[in-house]
Design a protein around this motif. Structure first.
Motif, PDB file in Angstrom:
ATOM      1  N   LEU A  80       0.833  -1.197   0.000  1.00 60.23           N
ATOM      2  CA  LEU A  80       0.000   0.000   0.000  1.00 60.23           C
ATOM      3  C   LEU A  80       0.870   1.250   0.000  1.00 60.23           C
ATOM      4  O   LEU A  80       2.012   1.225   0.463  1.00 60.23           O
ATOM      5  CB  LEU A  80      -0.914   0.012   1.227  1.00 60.23           C
ATOM      6  CG  LEU A  80      -1.861  -1.179   1.403  1.00 60.23           C
ATOM      7  CD1 LEU A  80      -2.701  -1.000   2.663  1.00 60.23           C
ATOM      8  CD2 LEU A  80      -2.739  -1.383   0.185  1.00 60.23           C
ATOM      9  N   ASP A  81       0.335   2.353  -0.479  1.00 61.07           N
ATOM     10  CA  ASP A  81       1.021   3.640  -0.401  1.00 61.07           C
ATOM     11  C   ASP A  81       1.031   4.159   1.023  1.00 61.07           C
ATOM     12  O   ASP A  81       2.024   4.695   1.485  1.00 61.07           O
ATOM     13  CB  ASP A  81       0.336   4.676  -1.300  1.00 61.07           C
ATOM     14  CG  ASP A  81       0.902   4.687  -2.702  1.00 61.07           C
ATOM     15  OD1 ASP A  81       2.100   4.393  -2.859  1.00 61.07           O
ATOM     16  OD2 ASP A  81       0.145   4.984  -3.636  1.00 61.07           O
ATOM     17  N   ASN A  82      -0.103   4.014   1.694  1.00 55.94           N
ATOM     18  CA  ASN A  82      -0.264   4.548   3.047  1.00 55.94           C
ATOM     19  C   ASN A  82      -0.513   3.382   3.999  1.00 55.94           C
ATOM     20  O   ASN A  82      -1.504   2.673   3.858  1.00 55.94           O
ATOM     21  CB  ASN A  82      -1.434   5.528   3.074  1.00 55.94           C
ATOM     22  CG  ASN A  82      -1.662   6.165   4.418  1.00 55.94           C
ATOM     23  OD1 ASN A  82      -1.221   5.655   5.445  1.00 55.94           O
ATOM     24  ND2 ASN A  82      -2.360   7.285   4.419  1.00 55.94           N
ATOM     25  N   VAL A  89      -6.590  -1.621   7.907  1.00 54.05           N
ATOM     26  CA  VAL A  89      -7.875  -2.234   8.269  1.00 54.05           C
ATOM     27  C   VAL A  89      -8.871  -2.112   7.120  1.00 54.05           C
ATOM     28  O   VAL A  89      -9.607  -3.059   6.812  1.00 54.05           O
ATOM     29  CB  VAL A  89      -8.431  -1.612   9.575  1.00 54.05           C
ATOM     30  CG1 VAL A  89      -9.861  -2.050   9.832  1.00 54.05           C
ATOM     31  CG2 VAL A  89      -7.534  -1.977  10.754  1.00 54.05           C
ATOM     32  N   ALA A  90      -8.892  -0.957   6.460  1.00 54.08           N
ATOM     33  CA  ALA A  90      -9.808  -0.758   5.327  1.00 54.08           C
ATOM     34  C   ALA A  90      -9.494  -1.740   4.204  1.00 54.08           C
ATOM     35  O   ALA A  90     -10.409  -2.314   3.598  1.00 54.08           O
ATOM     36  CB  ALA A  90      -9.726   0.683   4.827  1.00 54.08           C
ATOM     37  N   PHE A  91      -8.212  -1.959   3.933  1.00 56.82           N
ATOM     38  CA  PHE A  91      -7.840  -2.906   2.881  1.00 56.82           C
ATOM     39  C   PHE A  91      -8.248  -4.323   3.277  1.00 56.82           C
ATOM     40  O   PHE A  91      -8.803  -5.069   2.459  1.00 56.82           O
ATOM     41  CB  PHE A  91      -6.335  -2.844   2.586  1.00 56.82           C
ATOM     42  CG  PHE A  91      -5.937  -3.767   1.478  1.00 56.82           C
ATOM     43  CD1 PHE A  91      -6.131  -3.417   0.153  1.00 56.82           C
ATOM     44  CD2 PHE A  91      -5.387  -5.015   1.761  1.00 56.82           C
ATOM     45  CE1 PHE A  91      -5.789  -4.283  -0.871  1.00 56.82           C
ATOM     46  CE2 PHE A  91      -5.034  -5.882   0.735  1.00 56.82           C
ATOM     47  CZ  PHE A  91      -5.235  -5.518  -0.580  1.00 56.82           C
ATOM     48  N   GLU A  92      -7.989  -4.707   4.516  1.00 58.43           N
ATOM     49  CA  GLU A  92      -8.392  -6.041   4.982  1.00 58.43           C
ATOM     50  C   GLU A  92      -9.902  -6.244   4.847  1.00 58.43           C
ATOM     51  O   GLU A  92     -10.347  -7.309   4.430  1.00 58.43           O
ATOM     52  CB  GLU A  92      -7.980  -6.246   6.447  1.00 58.43           C
ATOM     53  CG  GLU A  92      -6.500  -6.430   6.625  1.00 58.43           C
ATOM     54  CD  GLU A  92      -6.058  -6.361   8.077  1.00 58.43           C
ATOM     55  OE1 GLU A  92      -5.052  -7.017   8.389  1.00 58.43           O
ATOM     56  OE2 GLU A  92      -6.689  -5.646   8.888  1.00 58.43           O
ATOM     57  N   LYS A  93     -10.651  -5.234   5.195  1.00 51.41           N
ATOM     58  CA  LYS A  93     -12.115  -5.318   5.072  1.00 51.41           C
ATOM     59  C   LYS A  93     -12.518  -5.445   3.608  1.00 51.41           C
ATOM     60  O   LYS A  93     -13.385  -6.240   3.263  1.00 51.41           O
ATOM     61  CB  LYS A  93     -12.765  -4.093   5.712  1.00 51.41           C
ATOM     62  CG  LYS A  93     -14.263  -4.150   5.729  1.00 51.41           C
ATOM     63  CD  LYS A  93     -14.861  -2.964   6.465  1.00 51.41           C
ATOM     64  CE  LYS A  93     -16.381  -3.079   6.448  1.00 51.41           C
ATOM     65  NZ  LYS A  93     -17.012  -1.930   7.078  1.00 51.41           N
ATOM     66  N   PRO A 111       6.170  -6.765   1.573  1.00 55.06           N
ATOM     67  CA  PRO A 111       4.866  -6.209   1.223  1.00 55.06           C
ATOM     68  C   PRO A 111       4.017  -6.044   2.493  1.00 55.06           C
ATOM     69  O   PRO A 111       4.374  -6.548   3.555  1.00 55.06           O
ATOM     70  CB  PRO A 111       4.266  -7.265   0.290  1.00 55.06           C
ATOM     71  CG  PRO A 111       4.920  -8.533   0.698  1.00 55.06           C
ATOM     72  CD  PRO A 111       6.311  -8.149   1.129  1.00 55.06           C
ATOM     73  N   ASP A 112       2.910  -5.362   2.359  1.00 51.81           N
ATOM     74  CA  ASP A 112       2.018  -5.187   3.509  1.00 51.81           C
ATOM     75  C   ASP A 112       1.117  -6.397   3.719  1.00 51.81           C
ATOM     76  O   ASP A 112       0.783  -6.746   4.847  1.00 51.81           O
ATOM     77  CB  ASP A 112       1.165  -3.929   3.320  1.00 51.81           C
ATOM     78  CG  ASP A 112       2.023  -2.682   3.258  1.00 51.81           C
ATOM     79  OD1 ASP A 112       2.846  -2.500   4.173  1.00 51.81           O
ATOM     80  OD2 ASP A 112       1.879  -1.906   2.294  1.00 51.81           O
ATOM     81  N   VAL A 139      -3.394   1.216  -3.309  1.00 49.76           N
ATOM     82  CA  VAL A 139      -2.570   0.070  -3.692  1.00 49.76           C
ATOM     83  C   VAL A 139      -1.428   0.563  -4.585  1.00 49.76           C
ATOM     84  O   VAL A 139      -1.648   1.077  -5.674  1.00 49.76           O
ATOM     85  CB  VAL A 139      -3.404  -1.021  -4.409  1.00 49.76           C
ATOM     86  CG1 VAL A 139      -2.491  -2.113  -4.960  1.00 49.76           C
ATOM     87  CG2 VAL A 139      -4.440  -1.602  -3.462  1.00 49.76           C
ATOM     88  N   ARG A 140      -0.196   0.413  -4.073  1.00 50.37           N
ATOM     89  CA  ARG A 140       0.987   0.862  -4.819  1.00 50.37           C
ATOM     90  C   ARG A 140       1.518  -0.225  -5.731  1.00 50.37           C
ATOM     91  O   ARG A 140       1.890   0.019  -6.869  1.00 50.37           O
ATOM     92  CB  ARG A 140       2.092   1.289  -3.867  1.00 50.37           C
ATOM     93  CG  ARG A 140       3.349   1.722  -4.624  1.00 50.37           C
ATOM     94  CD  ARG A 140       4.552   2.095  -3.802  1.00 50.37           C
ATOM     95  NE  ARG A 140       4.291   2.280  -2.394  1.00 50.37           N
ATOM     96  CZ  ARG A 140       5.169   2.016  -1.438  1.00 50.37           C
ATOM     97  NH1 ARG A 140       6.356   1.558  -1.749  1.00 50.37           N
ATOM     98  NH2 ARG A 140       4.876   2.216  -0.185  1.00 50.37           N
ATOM     99  N   ASN A 141       1.584  -1.462  -5.215  1.00 53.02           N
ATOM    100  CA  ASN A 141       2.212  -2.530  -5.977  1.00 53.02           C
ATOM    101  C   ASN A 141       1.476  -3.839  -5.766  1.00 53.02           C
ATOM    102  O   ASN A 141       1.080  -4.154  -4.642  1.00 53.02           O
ATOM    103  CB  ASN A 141       3.678  -2.675  -5.545  1.00 53.02           C
ATOM    104  CG  ASN A 141       4.453  -3.606  -6.436  1.00 53.02           C
ATOM    105  OD1 ASN A 141       4.268  -3.613  -7.649  1.00 53.02           O
ATOM    106  ND2 ASN A 141       5.321  -4.397  -5.848  1.00 53.02           N
ATOM    107  N   VAL A 142       1.320  -4.600  -6.849  1.00 52.37           N
ATOM    108  CA  VAL A 142       0.725  -5.931  -6.813  1.00 52.37           C
ATOM    109  C   VAL A 142       1.705  -6.874  -7.497  1.00 52.37           C
ATOM    110  O   VAL A 142       2.123  -6.629  -8.633  1.00 52.37           O
ATOM    111  CB  VAL A 142      -0.637  -5.978  -7.557  1.00 52.37           C
ATOM    112  CG1 VAL A 142      -1.202  -7.385  -7.568  1.00 52.37           C
ATOM    113  CG2 VAL A 142      -1.622  -4.994  -6.950  1.00 52.37           C
TER     114      VAL A 142
END
Length: 159
Positions: A80-82, A89-93, A111-112, A139-142
């Motif tokens: 993630l960028d931030n 938590v928002a990404f996990e949700k 990675p995060d 999302v910065r990198n996948v």
């Protein structure tokens, strides 16, 4: 119910019960009692306690992904960028709502997140990745890896 992070003390009978149930959770109480060399009432009480204390989180059927048309496994690293707590938590949700995401781990270092995703094929992965990751500003990198052979898959824990 005990604290989730506090290990439950397990005696040898508990361990035998858990080993059997990890192999076959569909055993009747009588069959389980016979296999662990305990009385049926004792076995029933022990299993109830193990459930109440959260040692047994749930009992499920494990499906063969290929047999139901979900033959592609992707292991995906997300950065993630931030990394502020609310962003994590928002990404996990966000990914937790997606049925194809089988597992989500917050990891460090690197990675995060690491996700395990099960989809039908590469085209289905592309659609999913676009929906889950491309539209997310944070999302910065996948980085995706695709399984070519599953040589081991185990759900049992060593007790």
């Amino acid at each position: 119910m005990s604290d989730q992070n506090t290990p439950t003390l397990l005696d040898e009978l508990d361990k035998r019960i858990l080993q059997q149930l990890q192999s076959d959770a569909s055993l009747s109480n009588q069959a389980l009692a016979e296999r662990v060399h305990a009385s049926a009432p004792t076995c029933l009480r022990r299993v109830k306690r193990l459930i109440d204390e959260g040692v047994i989180a749930r009992q499920v059927a494990i499906l063969s992904p290929e047999k139901i048309g979900l033959g592609l496994t992707a292991i995906v690293e997300i950065t993630l960028d931030n990394q502020a707590s609310e962003q994590l938590v928002a990404f996990e949700k966000w990914v937790g709502q997606e049925p194809a995401v089988q597992q989500c781990y917050r990891v460090s270092p690197g990675p995060d997140f690491v996700l395990v995703i099960q989809v039908a094929d590469m085209a289905a992965y592309h659609v999913l990745a676009h929906r889950l990751f491309a539209g997310q500003a944070n999302v910065r990198n996948v980085r995706s890896f695709f399984s070519i052979l599953r040589s081991k898959f185990e759900t049992r824990l060593a007790v």
